[in-house]
Design a protein around this motif. Structure first.
Motif, PDB file in Angstrom:
ATOM      1  N   PHE A  13       0.803  -1.215   0.000  1.00 13.58           N
ATOM      2  CA  PHE A  13       0.000   0.000   0.000  1.00 13.58           C
ATOM      3  C   PHE A  13       0.839   1.270   0.000  1.00 13.58           C
ATOM      4  CE2 PHE A  13      -2.878  -3.059   2.114  1.00 13.58           C
ATOM      5  CZ  PHE A  13      -3.864  -3.077   1.154  1.00 13.58           C
ATOM      6  N   ILE A  14       1.754   1.378   0.943  1.00 13.96           N
ATOM      7  CA  ILE A  14       2.527   2.611   1.080  1.00 13.96           C
ATOM      8  C   ILE A  14       4.012   2.285   1.124  1.00 13.96           C
ATOM      9  CG2 ILE A  14       0.741   3.955   2.244  1.00 13.96           C
ATOM     10  CD1 ILE A  14       1.993   3.229   4.892  1.00 13.96           C
ATOM     11  N   ASP A  15       4.802   3.299   0.927  1.00 15.09           N
ATOM     12  CA  ASP A  15       6.251   3.174   0.979  1.00 15.09           C
ATOM     13  C   ASP A  15       6.675   2.710   2.373  1.00 15.09           C
ATOM     14  OD1 ASP A  15       8.932   3.510   0.093  1.00 15.09           O
ATOM     15  OD2 ASP A  15       8.989   5.463   1.093  1.00 15.09           O
ATOM     16  N   ILE A  16       7.714   1.874   2.435  1.00 21.00           N
ATOM     17  CA  ILE A  16       8.177   1.335   3.719  1.00 21.00           C
ATOM     18  C   ILE A  16       8.653   2.461   4.646  1.00 21.00           C
ATOM     19  CG2 ILE A  16      10.578   0.845   3.115  1.00 21.00           C
ATOM     20  CD1 ILE A  16       8.399  -1.572   4.983  1.00 21.00           C
ATOM     21  N   ARG A  17       9.216   3.510   4.062  1.00 21.68           N
ATOM     22  CA  ARG A  17       9.650   4.675   4.849  1.00 21.68           C
ATOM     23  C   ARG A  17       8.442   5.371   5.474  1.00 21.68           C
ATOM     24  NH1 ARG A  17      14.361   7.449   4.939  1.00 21.68           N
ATOM     25  NH2 ARG A  17      15.184   6.140   3.293  1.00 21.68           N
ATOM     26  N   CYS A  18       7.372   5.513   4.707  1.00 24.26           N
ATOM     27  CA  CYS A  18       6.153   6.138   5.214  1.00 24.26           C
ATOM     28  C   CYS A  18       5.492   5.250   6.268  1.00 24.26           C
ATOM     29  CB  CYS A  18       5.204   6.411   4.054  1.00 24.26           C
ATOM     30  SG  CYS A  18       3.717   7.280   4.519  1.00 24.26           S
ATOM     31  N   GLY A  19       5.525   3.929   6.072  1.00 25.24           N
ATOM     32  CA  GLY A  19       4.972   3.007   7.054  1.00 25.24           C
ATOM     33  C   GLY A  19       5.705   3.097   8.383  1.00 25.24           C
ATOM     34  N   THR A  20       7.029   3.227   8.318  1.00 29.79           N
ATOM     35  CA  THR A  20       7.822   3.379   9.537  1.00 29.79           C
ATOM     36  C   THR A  20       7.509   4.701  10.221  1.00 29.79           C
ATOM     37  OG1 THR A  20       9.558   2.037   8.547  1.00 29.79           O
ATOM     38  CG2 THR A  20      10.170   3.360  10.453  1.00 29.79           C
ATOM     39  N   LYS A  21       7.322   5.737   9.435  1.00 30.69           N
ATOM     40  CA  LYS A  21       6.983   7.046  10.003  1.00 30.69           C
ATOM     41  C   LYS A  21       5.623   6.988  10.695  1.00 30.69           C
ATOM     42  CE  LYS A  21       6.600  11.899   8.721  1.00 30.69           C
ATOM     43  NZ  LYS A  21       6.709  12.858   7.628  1.00 30.69           N
ATOM     44  N   ILE A  22       4.657   6.295  10.086  1.00 30.76           N
ATOM     45  CA  ILE A  22       3.329   6.152  10.693  1.00 30.76           C
ATOM     46  C   ILE A  22       3.427   5.384  12.010  1.00 30.76           C
ATOM     47  CG2 ILE A  22       1.094   5.004  10.402  1.00 30.76           C
ATOM     48  CD1 ILE A  22       1.282   5.769   7.422  1.00 30.76           C
ATOM     49  N   ILE A  23       4.234   4.324  12.023  1.00 28.38           N
ATOM     50  CA  ILE A  23       4.425   3.549  13.262  1.00 28.38           C
ATOM     51  C   ILE A  23       5.014   4.428  14.354  1.00 28.38           C
ATOM     52  CG2 ILE A  23       5.839   1.719  14.290  1.00 28.38           C
ATOM     53  CD1 ILE A  23       5.345   0.115  11.722  1.00 28.38           C
ATOM     54  N   ALA A  24       6.044   5.217  14.010  1.00 32.36           N
ATOM     55  CA  ALA A  24       6.690   6.075  15.005  1.00 32.36           C
ATOM     56  C   ALA A  24       5.708   7.125  15.542  1.00 32.36           C
ATOM     57  CB  ALA A  24       7.918   6.748  14.401  1.00 32.36           C
ATOM     58  N   ILE A  25       4.943   7.746  14.654  1.00 32.96           N
ATOM     59  CA  ILE A  25       4.006   8.797  15.084  1.00 32.96           C
ATOM     60  C   ILE A  25       2.883   8.207  15.944  1.00 32.96           C
ATOM     61  CG2 ILE A  25       2.274  10.428  14.246  1.00 32.96           C
ATOM     62  CD1 ILE A  25       4.190  11.039  11.921  1.00 32.96           C
ATOM     63  N   LEU A  26       2.309   7.081  15.505  1.00 32.39           N
ATOM     64  CA  LEU A  26       1.244   6.460  16.298  1.00 32.39           C
ATOM     65  C   LEU A  26       1.754   6.028  17.675  1.00 32.39           C
ATOM     66  CD1 LEU A  26      -0.729   4.319  13.695  1.00 32.39           C
ATOM     67  CD2 LEU A  26      -1.480   6.394  14.865  1.00 32.39           C
ATOM     68  N   ASN A  27       2.950   5.463  17.720  1.00 33.29           N
ATOM     69  CA  ASN A  27       3.524   5.080  19.021  1.00 33.29           C
ATOM     70  C   ASN A  27       3.739   6.298  19.906  1.00 33.29           C
ATOM     71  OD1 ASN A  27       3.591   2.319  18.777  1.00 33.29           O
ATOM     72  ND2 ASN A  27       5.636   2.272  17.906  1.00 33.29           N
TER      73      ASN A  27
END
Length: 179
Positions: A13-27
């Motif tokens: 669905f999304i770029d792995i970099r963006c997925g990591t950023k989403i994980i960091a922000i949600l955490n």
């Protein structure tokens, strides 16, 4: 889309970099809310006066429970602040190539995963409802494993990006020497 391009995406669905950023922000959001709730609850516990019951034994028990609650809240808040720091460093490592911060995040969340396993399995043994605790532990473990999977893919992607200019030897990155 080639096979190499699909490896750069998080579940297609999304770029792995963006997925990591989403994980960091949600955490970071979840941990910040947990810290605020711990502080509110700590203020409530500190604001409650110990009831003077006729028996000294009951007063000591109430005081001991209150002290244990305060220690538990302070310990969990401290751990949440540490996790918040590691998530902030993970978010910063998205913009700058810093694989060391990503590795630290992975190690810290591996410890969180081990803690989840130990806590919920031991709680299931002493509880009247073991399936409830095992279910919650399984769901929590799967969420942490999913986050670790995405961040680990990002980590390996960052190592590959460093590889042309640096030499890698068993995940140890040695910077190239200037001439």
């Amino acid at each position: 889309m080639t096979a190499e391009d699909t490896n750069k995406y998080c579940f297609g669905f999304i770029d792995i970099r963006c997925g990591t950023k989403i994980i960091a922000i949600l955490n970071m959001v979840v941990l910040f809310l947990a810290i605020v709730l711990n502080i509110i609850y700590l203020a409530m516990v500190l604001g409650i006066k110990a009831r003077l019951l006729p028996s000294n034994n009951e007063t000591e028990e109430t005081s001991t429970n209150r002290i244990n609650t305060i220690h538990g809240l302070c310990a969990s808040s401290f751990m949440e602040i540490i996790l918040l720091y590691f998530n902030l460093r993970l978010k910063k490592s998205i913009h700058e190539q810093n694989v060391q911060n990503i590795k630290h995040w992975l190690v810290m969340y591996l410890m969180v995963l081990i803690h989840i396993f130990i806590y919920y399995i031991s709680a299931a043994f002493v509880s009247d409802q073991p399936l409830f605790f095992l279910g919650i532990g399984l769901i929590s473990s799967l969420i942490v494993l999913l986050m670790m999977y995405v961040v680990k893919r990002f980590y390996h992607d960052e190592l590959e990006n460093l590889a042309p200019s640096n030499t890698t030897d068993d995940n140890n990155v040695t910077p190239s020497q200037p001439t």
